[in-house]
Design a protein around this motif. Structure first.
Motif, PDB file in Angstrom:
ATOM      1  N   GLY A 498      18.748  -4.576  -3.314  1.00 48.12           N
ATOM      2  CA  GLY A 498      18.636  -4.534  -4.767  1.00 48.12           C
ATOM      3  C   GLY A 498      18.017  -5.799  -5.326  1.00 48.12           C
ATOM      4  O   GLY A 498      17.141  -5.749  -6.205  1.00 48.12           O
ATOM      5  N   HIS A 499      18.446  -6.937  -4.805  1.00 43.45           N
ATOM      6  CA  HIS A 499      17.911  -8.209  -5.293  1.00 43.45           C
ATOM      7  C   HIS A 499      16.430  -8.341  -4.950  1.00 43.45           C
ATOM      8  O   HIS A 499      15.631  -8.804  -5.766  1.00 43.45           O
ATOM      9  CB  HIS A 499      18.707  -9.363  -4.687  1.00 43.45           C
ATOM     10  N   GLY A 500      16.044  -7.892  -3.755  1.00 47.76           N
ATOM     11  CA  GLY A 500      14.634  -7.954  -3.364  1.00 47.76           C
ATOM     12  C   GLY A 500      13.745  -7.085  -4.226  1.00 47.76           C
ATOM     13  O   GLY A 500      12.619  -7.458  -4.576  1.00 47.76           O
ATOM     14  N   VAL A 501      14.271  -5.907  -4.586  1.00 47.51           N
ATOM     15  CA  VAL A 501      13.535  -5.002  -5.465  1.00 47.51           C
ATOM     16  C   VAL A 501      13.325  -5.645  -6.836  1.00 47.51           C
ATOM     17  O   VAL A 501      12.236  -5.578  -7.420  1.00 47.51           O
ATOM     18  CB  VAL A 501      14.300  -3.666  -5.592  1.00 47.51           C
ATOM     19  N   LEU A 502      14.357  -6.300  -7.342  1.00 44.60           N
ATOM     20  CA  LEU A 502      14.272  -6.861  -8.687  1.00 44.60           C
ATOM     21  C   LEU A 502      13.386  -8.100  -8.742  1.00 44.60           C
ATOM     22  O   LEU A 502      12.610  -8.265  -9.686  1.00 44.60           O
ATOM     23  CB  LEU A 502      15.671  -7.195  -9.207  1.00 44.60           C
ATOM     24  N   VAL A 503      13.488  -8.979  -7.743  1.00 45.80           N
ATOM     25  CA  VAL A 503      12.673 -10.198  -7.814  1.00 45.80           C
ATOM     26  C   VAL A 503      11.193  -9.898  -7.616  1.00 45.80           C
ATOM     27  O   VAL A 503      10.336 -10.652  -8.064  1.00 45.80           O
ATOM     28  CB  VAL A 503      13.134 -11.268  -6.802  1.00 45.80           C
ATOM     29  N   SER A 504      10.880  -8.776  -6.968  1.00 44.02           N
ATOM     30  CA  SER A 504       9.472  -8.396  -6.792  1.00 44.02           C
ATOM     31  C   SER A 504       8.996  -7.464  -7.899  1.00 44.02           C
ATOM     32  O   SER A 504       7.795  -7.217  -8.034  1.00 44.02           O
ATOM     33  CB  SER A 504       9.271  -7.718  -5.431  1.00 44.02           C
ATOM     34  N   LYS A 544      23.726 -16.064   1.294  1.00 43.15           N
ATOM     35  CA  LYS A 544      22.520 -16.499   2.002  1.00 43.15           C
ATOM     36  C   LYS A 544      21.889 -15.330   2.754  1.00 43.15           C
ATOM     37  O   LYS A 544      20.663 -15.160   2.768  1.00 43.15           O
ATOM     38  CB  LYS A 544      22.871 -17.627   2.982  1.00 43.15           C
ATOM     39  N   ILE A 545      22.726 -14.503   3.371  1.00 42.30           N
ATOM     40  CA  ILE A 545      22.228 -13.320   4.075  1.00 42.30           C
ATOM     41  C   ILE A 545      21.487 -12.411   3.099  1.00 42.30           C
ATOM     42  O   ILE A 545      20.380 -11.929   3.383  1.00 42.30           O
ATOM     43  CB  ILE A 545      23.401 -12.560   4.732  1.00 42.30           C
ATOM     44  N   SER A 546      22.079 -12.183   1.930  1.00 36.48           N
ATOM     45  CA  SER A 546      21.455 -11.319   0.924  1.00 36.48           C
ATOM     46  C   SER A 546      20.128 -11.892   0.439  1.00 36.48           C
ATOM     47  O   SER A 546      19.172 -11.153   0.214  1.00 36.48           O
ATOM     48  CB  SER A 546      22.405 -11.123  -0.265  1.00 36.48           C
ATOM     49  N   ALA A 547      20.077 -13.211   0.259  1.00 36.13           N
ATOM     50  CA  ALA A 547      18.833 -13.840  -0.191  1.00 36.13           C
ATOM     51  C   ALA A 547      17.723 -13.634   0.834  1.00 36.13           C
ATOM     52  O   ALA A 547      16.574 -13.325   0.474  1.00 36.13           O
ATOM     53  CB  ALA A 547      19.055 -15.331  -0.446  1.00 36.13           C
ATOM     54  N   ASN A 548      18.048 -13.775   2.117  1.00 38.68           N
ATOM     55  CA  ASN A 548      17.039 -13.574   3.161  1.00 38.68           C
ATOM     56  C   ASN A 548      16.594 -12.112   3.236  1.00 38.68           C
ATOM     57  O   ASN A 548      15.405 -11.831   3.459  1.00 38.68           O
ATOM     58  CB  ASN A 548      17.585 -14.030   4.523  1.00 38.68           C
ATOM     59  N   ILE A 549      17.531 -11.195   3.076  1.00 33.27           N
ATOM     60  CA  ILE A 549      17.169  -9.773   3.051  1.00 33.27           C
ATOM     61  C   ILE A 549      16.294  -9.481   1.841  1.00 33.27           C
ATOM     62  O   ILE A 549      15.304  -8.741   1.934  1.00 33.27           O
ATOM     63  CB  ILE A 549      18.436  -8.901   3.059  1.00 33.27           C
ATOM     64  N   ALA A 550      16.645 -10.063   0.697  1.00 34.04           N
ATOM     65  CA  ALA A 550      15.843  -9.876  -0.518  1.00 34.04           C
ATOM     66  C   ALA A 550      14.406 -10.329  -0.296  1.00 34.04           C
ATOM     67  O   ALA A 550      13.456  -9.657  -0.728  1.00 34.04           O
ATOM     68  CB  ALA A 550      16.470 -10.640  -1.677  1.00 34.04           C
ATOM     69  N   VAL A 551      14.246 -11.446   0.383  1.00 30.26           N
ATOM     70  CA  VAL A 551      12.892 -11.956   0.663  1.00 30.26           C
ATOM     71  C   VAL A 551      12.125 -10.980   1.538  1.00 30.26           C
ATOM     72  O   VAL A 551      10.944 -10.688   1.289  1.00 30.26           O
ATOM     73  CB  VAL A 551      12.977 -13.344   1.329  1.00 30.26           C
ATOM     74  N   VAL A 553      12.555  -7.756   1.869  1.00 33.37           N
ATOM     75  CA  VAL A 553      12.246  -6.563   1.080  1.00 33.37           C
ATOM     76  C   VAL A 553      11.123  -6.846   0.093  1.00 33.37           C
ATOM     77  O   VAL A 553      10.181  -6.055  -0.061  1.00 33.37           O
ATOM     78  CB  VAL A 553      13.512  -6.074   0.344  1.00 33.37           C
ATOM     79  N   ALA A 554      11.195  -7.980  -0.590  1.00 38.32           N
ATOM     80  CA  ALA A 554      10.170  -8.341  -1.572  1.00 38.32           C
ATOM     81  C   ALA A 554       8.815  -8.548  -0.908  1.00 38.32           C
ATOM     82  O   ALA A 554       7.781  -8.098  -1.421  1.00 38.32           O
ATOM     83  CB  ALA A 554      10.593  -9.598  -2.330  1.00 38.32           C
ATOM     84  N   GLU A 555       8.800  -9.223   0.236  1.00 43.68           N
ATOM     85  CA  GLU A 555       7.539  -9.438   0.969  1.00 43.68           C
ATOM     86  C   GLU A 555       6.874  -8.105   1.285  1.00 43.68           C
ATOM     87  O   GLU A 555       5.665  -7.944   1.119  1.00 43.68           O
ATOM     88  CB  GLU A 555       7.809 -10.205   2.271  1.00 43.68           C
ATOM     89  N   LYS A 556       7.683  -7.151   1.733  1.00 40.03           N
ATOM     90  CA  LYS A 556       7.125  -5.841   2.078  1.00 40.03           C
ATOM     91  C   LYS A 556       6.647  -5.108   0.825  1.00 40.03           C
ATOM     92  O   LYS A 556       5.612  -4.426   0.853  1.00 40.03           O
ATOM     93  CB  LYS A 556       8.177  -5.016   2.813  1.00 40.03           C
ATOM     94  N   PRO A 569       5.533 -15.280  -6.304  1.00 42.54           N
ATOM     95  CA  PRO A 569       6.020 -16.662  -6.204  1.00 42.54           C
ATOM     96  C   PRO A 569       5.564 -17.317  -4.905  1.00 42.54           C
ATOM     97  O   PRO A 569       5.526 -16.665  -3.848  1.00 42.54           O
ATOM     98  CB  PRO A 569       7.539 -16.504  -6.238  1.00 42.54           C
ATOM     99  N   ALA A 570       5.224 -18.597  -4.976  1.00 45.98           N
ATOM    100  CA  ALA A 570       4.726 -19.312  -3.797  1.00 45.98           C
ATOM    101  C   ALA A 570       5.788 -19.385  -2.712  1.00 45.98           C
ATOM    102  O   ALA A 570       5.495 -19.278  -1.521  1.00 45.98           O
ATOM    103  CB  ALA A 570       4.274 -20.712  -4.196  1.00 45.98           C
ATOM    104  N   ASN A 571       7.043 -19.571  -3.107  1.00 46.34           N
ATOM    105  CA  ASN A 571       8.150 -19.624  -2.156  1.00 46.34           C
ATOM    106  C   ASN A 571       9.175 -18.570  -2.563  1.00 46.34           C
ATOM    107  O   ASN A 571       9.991 -18.786  -3.457  1.00 46.34           O
ATOM    108  CB  ASN A 571       8.786 -21.027  -2.150  1.00 46.34           C
ATOM    109  N   LEU A 572       9.101 -17.411  -1.909  1.00 52.15           N
ATOM    110  CA  LEU A 572       9.953 -16.297  -2.307  1.00 52.15           C
ATOM    111  C   LEU A 572      11.439 -16.600  -2.112  1.00 52.15           C
ATOM    112  O   LEU A 572      12.271 -16.183  -2.924  1.00 52.15           O
ATOM    113  CB  LEU A 572       9.580 -15.039  -1.515  1.00 52.15           C
ATOM    114  N   LEU A 573      11.793 -17.335  -1.054  1.00 49.66           N
ATOM    115  CA  LEU A 573      13.207 -17.624  -0.812  1.00 49.66           C
ATOM    116  C   LEU A 573      13.771 -18.510  -1.918  1.00 49.66           C
ATOM    117  O   LEU A 573      14.847 -18.233  -2.454  1.00 49.66           O
ATOM    118  CB  LEU A 573      13.395 -18.287   0.553  1.00 49.66           C
ATOM    119  N   SER A 574      13.041 -19.544  -2.275  1.00 51.29           N
ATOM    120  CA  SER A 574      13.504 -20.423  -3.352  1.00 51.29           C
ATOM    121  C   SER A 574      13.620 -19.650  -4.655  1.00 51.29           C
ATOM    122  O   SER A 574      14.576 -19.818  -5.419  1.00 51.29           O
ATOM    123  CB  SER A 574      12.556 -21.613  -3.526  1.00 51.29           C
TER     124      SER A 574
END
Length: 589
Positions: A498-504, A544-551, A553-556, A569-574
């Motif tokens: 969910g977080h990856g979908v929203l940040v992207s 932290k696990i969720s943040a990495n999964i979000a990245v 998902v967002a990258e894809k 964003p230049a640094n998706l994890l940040s």
């Protein structure tokens, strides 16, 4: 104080503009500005004062209000004089919760806190996630749903019933928050392994969205739990004087489909293209149909079909670090051929196809299902539900799980049946006799419905099993070695997705985004975890696990052209971490 840059707040808001709002609440963490596509500044809003403020869970801080805040917001005399920190409030809440022996009492206590002080609720949940997850989620939430009418105090979310046909849009407009990003919706027909709980299934969307916020960092105000009440076929509930839903049997067919379609259209009209709609605990015949119907027109996700599949695939990919080989080297046997079983099977087949380049049809041949009538085989194809047909392979029939184990000789055994104690001693001993490292996933919830316990899996396999379950089990000591059972909990997955979908700003959910989530989860399992028997990373690191999964998902999503938050964003994890909700109290002017 909020840091300033040449007369502007650090989040870019002009100080004079901020002051023109009369002060209010400052977003000192930045998660609002990172995730809202609005020109207005919702994080500098006015809030109620005095008695109303103390009864507004979104802004109430209880005894944590400073003396200055009490003066400025007309709170003098309305609180005892003591001023305590949020950390001390957390200690007090945990002391009270631990004083209850009954898990349901703990559930009532923690959910009552959500009604009084939202940020303290999430602070408690985040700081004590491993202890409280079984309370706000499975298994306790199942009992809470069964008794929801009796323990009902304050309404959470929206209740849309057949009485509201033609007025669903009005229902959504009645919700006070206008910027909703995630909706979890159920019709209550298949709650966990407990069956039809009708309107009382609301406990599931409420619990899921609490985890979206606590574990995935999505702001609580952006989450909306919804129950679609079309009746219930549970005769016990229909006779229960405390039942809170429609007292009629379930509506099906066109009337049901029309209400759901009105709901889906109203959601998009009210909240736009990028609102994530998670279908939760619909019965098989509706779950697959709704996902297939709306996945091309809406941003939808079914946690029972897709979430369970992703978390199971992540655990299996991690298990390969112990068993060796690839997914394609293994043979999978499922007990249970419903949403979860076929969903996991499809996800495994997708990953095998991606890894080897073989067709999806060939990949499915590694996967076998056992349902209530025995092994799913080609000779039964005409009588099978459509979602089972892809796994109906050429083989003679087997009447039960044990005979299927003997015939197929699988290397991985997965339970999604919703029926407890079905991985018997004979089944596990026979299965283990074929494998040096037998992989056993007993994924049915709640704990009472698990196909076997962790102790049974380790004991009957003579300590050789790689075990995971859907509900939590305590560590097991066998012949001097202590095993920590992995929990294939969907809470590892859906908050991060969910977080990856929203940040992207993704507008659709693609299978490749789900595969990326599974790989990210597996990648976070270290050797030290495997040595303990874990094939999932420790839950204490879930943010932290969720943040990495979000990245991942967002990258894809960016790679597939489904992302709308541009430029990337230049640094998706940040960026993902900066967007995560913080439960710390805001500063009040």
């Amino acid at each position: 104080m909020e840091p300033q840059l040449n007369g502007r707040l650090s989040n870019g808001v002009d100080q004079e503009l901020f002051d023109s709002f009369g002060g209010g609440v400052r977003d000192v963490y930045g998660e609002d500005s990172a995730t809202e596509d609005q020109l207005v500044t919702p994080w500098s809003r006015n809030v109620a004062c005095g008695y109303e403020l103390l009864r507004d869970p979104q802004f109430n801080k209880g005894l944590a209000f400073s003396y200055k805040e009490r003066q400025n917001h007309y709170l003098l005399g309305l609180l005892p004089p003591a001023h305590i920190t949020q950390e001390l409030q957390v200690q007090k809440i945990m002391h009270n919760i631990r004083s209850y022996a009954d898990p349901l009492q703990k559930y009532i206590a923690i959910m009552s806190l959500q009604e009084r002080n939202e940020r303290l609720f999430y602070k408690v949940l985040i700081d004590h996630v491993e202890e409280l997850l079984p309370v706000v989620y499975t298994p306790t939430v199942g009992e809470a749903c069964q008794k929801y009418g009796a323990i009902f105090q304050q309404p959470h979310g929206l209740y849309i019933s057949l009485k509201e046909r033609g007025k669903v849009l009005d229902c959504l407009k009645n919700w006070p928050e206008k910027f909703v990003q995630v909706i979890v919706v159920t019709d209550g027909e298949r709650i966990l392994g407990l069956g039809d709980l009708g309107c009382q299934g609301m406990g599931i969307p409420v619990g899921k969205l609490a985890l979206y916020t606590a574990l995935g960092g999505i702001r609580a105000s952006a989450c909306l739990p919804i129950t679609i009440d079309v009746g219930t076929n549970n005769e016990t509930l229909l006779k229960d004087p405390f039942y809170i839903g429609l007292r009629q049997h379930r509506t099906t067919g066109k009337e049901y489909d029309d209400l759901l379609h009105e709901f889906m259209c109203a959601v998009k009209q009210t909240y736009g293209e990028k609102v994530l709609i998670q279908f939760e605990d619909f019965a098989n015949h509706n779950a697959f149909k709704l996902l297939a119907k709306y996945q091309k027109t809406h941003l939808v996700f079914n946690d029972d079909i897709q979430g369970t599949a992703v978390v199971a695939l992540g655990g299996l990919l991690a298990a390969l670090k112990v068993t060796g080989g690839t997914l394609a080297d293994h043979t999978f046997l499922f007990l249970g051929a419903g949403e979860a079983g076929t969903g996991i099977g499809e996800m495994i087949a997708l990953e095998i196809s991606e890894q080897t380049g073989c067709s999806l049809e060939d990949a499915r041949k590694k996967i076998w299902l056992v349902d209530s009538k025995g092994l799913v085989v080609k000779s039964r194809r005409e009588t099978l539900q459509h979602f089972k047909q892809n796994f109906a392979h050429e083989h003679e029939g087997c009447k039960d799980l044990l005979s299927a184990v003997k015939a197929i000789k699988p290397t991985i055994l997965i339970g999604t049946s919703g029926v407890g104690k079905t991985f018997t001693q004979e089944v596990i001993e026979t299965f283990a006799s074929y494998n040096e490292k037998p992989v056993i996933f007993a994924l049915s919830n709640p704990t009472s419905q698990s196909e076997c316990t962790a102790e049974q899996a380790y004991t009957w396999s003579k300590g050789r099993a790689i075990f995971a379950s859907g509900s939590p089990f305590d560590p097991v000591t066998y012949e001097g070695r202590t095993f920590v059972p992995g929990q294939g909990n969907n809470a590892y997955i859906f908050p991060g997705i969910g977080h990856g979908v929203l940040v992207s700003g993704a507008i659709r959910m693609h299978d490749d985004m789900l595969l990326a989530a599974a790989r990210s989860l597996a990648a976070q399992v270290e050797q030290e975890h495997l040595d303990q028997g874990l094939n999932y990373p420790p839950f204490q690191n879930i943010r932290k696990i969720s943040a990495n999964i979000a990245v991942a998902v967002a990258e894809k999503a960016y790679e597939l052209g489904l992302a709308t938050r541009l430029p990337k964003p230049a640094n998706l994890l940040s960026y993902a971490e900066s967007c995560m909700y913080s439960p710390a109290y805001r500063q009040y002017r």
